[in-house]
Design a protein around this motif. Structure first.
Motif, PDB file in Angstrom:
ATOM      1  N   LEU A  11     -15.900  29.545  59.818  1.00  0.00           N
ATOM      2  CA  LEU A  11     -16.573  30.288  58.935  1.00  0.00           C
ATOM      3  C   LEU A  11     -18.030  30.607  59.369  1.00  0.00           C
ATOM      4  CD1 LEU A  11     -16.917  31.766  56.129  1.00  0.00           C
ATOM      5  CD2 LEU A  11     -17.259  29.657  55.103  1.00  0.00           C
ATOM      6  N   VAL A  12     -18.648  31.816  59.362  1.00  0.00           N
ATOM      7  CA  VAL A  12     -19.985  32.046  59.684  1.00  0.00           C
ATOM      8  C   VAL A  12     -20.780  32.887  59.156  1.00  0.00           C
ATOM      9  CG1 VAL A  12     -19.195  33.467  61.520  1.00  0.00           C
ATOM     10  CG2 VAL A  12     -21.306  32.259  61.949  1.00  0.00           C
ATOM     11  N   GLN A  13     -21.937  33.167  58.813  1.00  0.00           N
ATOM     12  CA  GLN A  13     -22.610  34.114  58.098  1.00  0.00           C
ATOM     13  C   GLN A  13     -22.748  35.380  58.903  1.00  0.00           C
ATOM     14  OE1 GLN A  13     -26.155  32.576  56.514  1.00  0.00           O
ATOM     15  NE2 GLN A  13     -25.265  31.525  54.614  1.00  0.00           N
ATOM     16  N   PRO A  14     -22.888  36.534  58.442  1.00  0.00           N
ATOM     17  CA  PRO A  14     -23.243  37.609  59.181  1.00  0.00           C
ATOM     18  C   PRO A  14     -24.308  37.590  60.188  1.00  0.00           C
ATOM     19  CG  PRO A  14     -22.605  38.264  56.890  1.00  0.00           C
ATOM     20  CD  PRO A  14     -22.711  36.861  57.086  1.00  0.00           C
ATOM     21  N   GLY A  15     -24.430  37.809  61.302  1.00  0.00           N
ATOM     22  CA  GLY A  15     -25.466  37.630  62.353  1.00  0.00           C
ATOM     23  C   GLY A  15     -25.456  36.294  62.974  1.00  0.00           C
ATOM     24  N   GLY A  16     -24.497  35.698  62.442  1.00  0.00           N
ATOM     25  CA  GLY A  16     -24.179  34.245  63.355  1.00  0.00           C
ATOM     26  C   GLY A  16     -23.344  34.110  64.760  1.00  0.00           C
ATOM     27  N   THR A  84     -21.807  36.813  69.159  1.00  0.00           N
ATOM     28  CA  THR A  84     -23.091  36.773  68.534  1.00  0.00           C
ATOM     29  C   THR A  84     -23.093  38.007  67.736  1.00  0.00           C
ATOM     30  OG1 THR A  84     -24.231  38.092  70.306  1.00  0.00           O
ATOM     31  CG2 THR A  84     -23.994  35.590  70.771  1.00  0.00           C
ATOM     32  N   SER A  85     -24.060  37.728  67.034  1.00  0.00           N
ATOM     33  CA  SER A  85     -24.554  39.246  65.872  1.00  0.00           C
ATOM     34  C   SER A  85     -23.278  39.510  65.024  1.00  0.00           C
ATOM     35  CB  SER A  85     -24.984  40.430  66.422  1.00  0.00           C
ATOM     36  OG  SER A  85     -26.108  40.099  67.541  1.00  0.00           O
ATOM     37  N   LEU A  86     -22.511  38.360  64.812  1.00  0.00           N
ATOM     38  CA  LEU A  86     -21.071  38.491  64.074  1.00  0.00           C
ATOM     39  C   LEU A  86     -21.346  39.600  62.694  1.00  0.00           C
ATOM     40  CD1 LEU A  86     -19.331  35.207  64.716  1.00  0.00           C
ATOM     41  CD2 LEU A  86     -18.524  37.343  65.274  1.00  0.00           C
ATOM     42  N   LYS A  87     -20.338  40.345  62.650  1.00  0.00           N
ATOM     43  CA  LYS A  87     -20.217  41.296  61.291  1.00  0.00           C
ATOM     44  C   LYS A  87     -19.119  40.711  60.589  1.00  0.00           C
ATOM     45  CE  LYS A  87     -22.057  44.845  64.482  1.00  0.00           C
ATOM     46  NZ  LYS A  87     -21.644  46.413  64.829  1.00  0.00           N
ATOM     47  N   PHE A  88     -19.141  41.382  59.486  1.00  0.00           N
ATOM     48  CA  PHE A  88     -17.939  41.242  58.452  1.00  0.00           C
ATOM     49  C   PHE A  88     -16.698  41.626  59.010  1.00  0.00           C
ATOM     50  CE2 PHE A  88     -20.338  39.535  55.006  1.00  0.00           C
ATOM     51  CZ  PHE A  88     -21.329  40.600  54.587  1.00  0.00           C
ATOM     52  N   GLU A  89     -16.744  42.814  59.738  1.00  0.00           N
ATOM     53  CA  GLU A  89     -15.456  43.394  60.313  1.00  0.00           C
ATOM     54  C   GLU A  89     -15.226  42.674  61.446  1.00  0.00           C
ATOM     55  OE1 GLU A  89     -18.548  44.970  59.504  1.00  0.00           O
ATOM     56  OE2 GLU A  89     -19.224  46.302  61.235  1.00  0.00           O
ATOM     57  N   ASP A  90     -15.746  41.371  61.891  1.00  0.00           N
ATOM     58  CA  ASP A  90     -15.213  40.580  62.788  1.00  0.00           C
ATOM     59  C   ASP A  90     -14.146  39.652  62.598  1.00  0.00           C
ATOM     60  OD1 ASP A  90     -18.611  40.971  64.414  1.00  0.00           O
ATOM     61  OD2 ASP A  90     -16.758  41.949  65.153  1.00  0.00           O
ATOM     62  N   THR A  91     -14.196  39.711  61.224  1.00  0.00           N
ATOM     63  CA  THR A  91     -13.225  38.730  60.530  1.00  0.00           C
ATOM     64  C   THR A  91     -11.712  38.964  61.036  1.00  0.00           C
ATOM     65  OG1 THR A  91     -14.693  38.302  58.591  1.00  0.00           O
ATOM     66  CG2 THR A  91     -12.299  37.826  58.209  1.00  0.00           C
ATOM     67  N   ALA A  92     -11.155  37.688  61.635  1.00  0.00           N
ATOM     68  CA  ALA A  92      -9.665  38.079  62.109  1.00  0.00           C
ATOM     69  C   ALA A  92      -9.057  36.880  62.630  1.00  0.00           C
ATOM     70  CB  ALA A  92      -9.584  39.109  63.101  1.00  0.00           C
ATOM     71  N   ILE A  93      -7.977  36.936  63.118  1.00  0.00           N
ATOM     72  CA  ILE A  93      -7.509  35.469  63.840  1.00  0.00           C
ATOM     73  C   ILE A  93      -7.706  36.154  65.198  1.00  0.00           C
ATOM     74  CG2 ILE A  93      -5.589  34.362  64.454  1.00  0.00           C
ATOM     75  CD1 ILE A  93      -4.564  34.911  61.575  1.00  0.00           C
ATOM     76  N   TYR A  94      -8.533  35.403  65.766  1.00  0.00           N
ATOM     77  CA  TYR A  94      -8.305  35.631  67.588  1.00  0.00           C
ATOM     78  C   TYR A  94      -7.448  34.943  68.432  1.00  0.00           C
ATOM     79  CZ  TYR A  94     -12.915  38.023  66.391  1.00  0.00           C
ATOM     80  OH  TYR A  94     -13.733  39.064  65.871  1.00  0.00           O
ATOM     81  N   VAL A 111     -11.480  33.342  62.494  1.00  0.00           N
ATOM     82  CA  VAL A 111     -12.792  33.592  62.576  1.00  0.00           C
ATOM     83  C   VAL A 111     -13.066  34.393  61.079  1.00  0.00           C
ATOM     84  CG1 VAL A 111     -14.726  34.688  63.415  1.00  0.00           C
ATOM     85  CG2 VAL A 111     -13.217  33.578  64.776  1.00  0.00           C
ATOM     86  N   THR A 112     -14.132  33.864  60.420  1.00  0.00           N
ATOM     87  CA  THR A 112     -14.334  34.434  59.033  1.00  0.00           C
ATOM     88  C   THR A 112     -15.779  34.582  58.757  1.00  0.00           C
ATOM     89  OG1 THR A 112     -12.429  33.499  57.866  1.00  0.00           O
ATOM     90  CG2 THR A 112     -14.151  34.145  56.524  1.00  0.00           C
ATOM     91  N   VAL A 113     -16.118  35.875  58.707  1.00  0.00           N
ATOM     92  CA  VAL A 113     -17.690  36.149  58.852  1.00  0.00           C
ATOM     93  C   VAL A 113     -18.006  36.638  57.156  1.00  0.00           C
ATOM     94  CG1 VAL A 113     -19.483  37.658  59.454  1.00  0.00           C
ATOM     95  CG2 VAL A 113     -17.573  37.134  60.848  1.00  0.00           C
TER      96      VAL A 113
END
Length: 115
Positions: A11-16, A84-94, A111-113
């Motif tokens: 779990l990471v915050q946006p921008g993380g 880097t610079s993770l966005k909400f829409e990057d949330t997914a199973i990788y 990965v959860t943003v």
């Protein structure tokens, strides 16, 4: 038989940032192109990035270009995805995979943003 094990999600915050790893114990890693794909809830698998066997050819989808970096260590049979610079829409199973479609993939890492 595909033997890929991913790790590093969370779990990471946006921008993380996060760094994903994938170990290949299948025995042909040094000869194979490797890929990262992802699947968001309710969506189809999406190709994210690919790297050639030598590590000097790297390719990215438009949605992650400039933010994600793929790399590999052939001595460790490991492929990485630096995000880097993770966005909400990057949330997914990788998943790491042996093919661009993701048919030959590991079990994935979440990965959860979220703020």
């Amino acid at each position: 038989q595909v033997q890929l094990v991913e790790s590093g999600g969370g779990l990471v915050q946006p921008g993380g940032s996060l760094r994903l790893s994938c170990v290949d114990s299948g025995g042909t890693f040094n000869m194979d192109w490797m890929y990262w794909v992802r699947q968001a809830p309710g969506k189809e698998i999406e190709w994210v990035s690919g790297i050639n066997s030598h590590g000097n050819g790297k390719y990215y989808s438009d949605s992650v270009k400039g933010r994600f970096t793929i790399s590999r260590d052939n001595a460790k049979n490991t492929v990485y995805l630096e995000m880097t610079s993770l966005k909400f829409e990057d949330t997914a199973i990788y998943y790491c995979a042996k093919d661009k479609k993701g048919d030959l993939r590991g079990q994935g890492t979440q990965v959860t943003v979220s703020s």
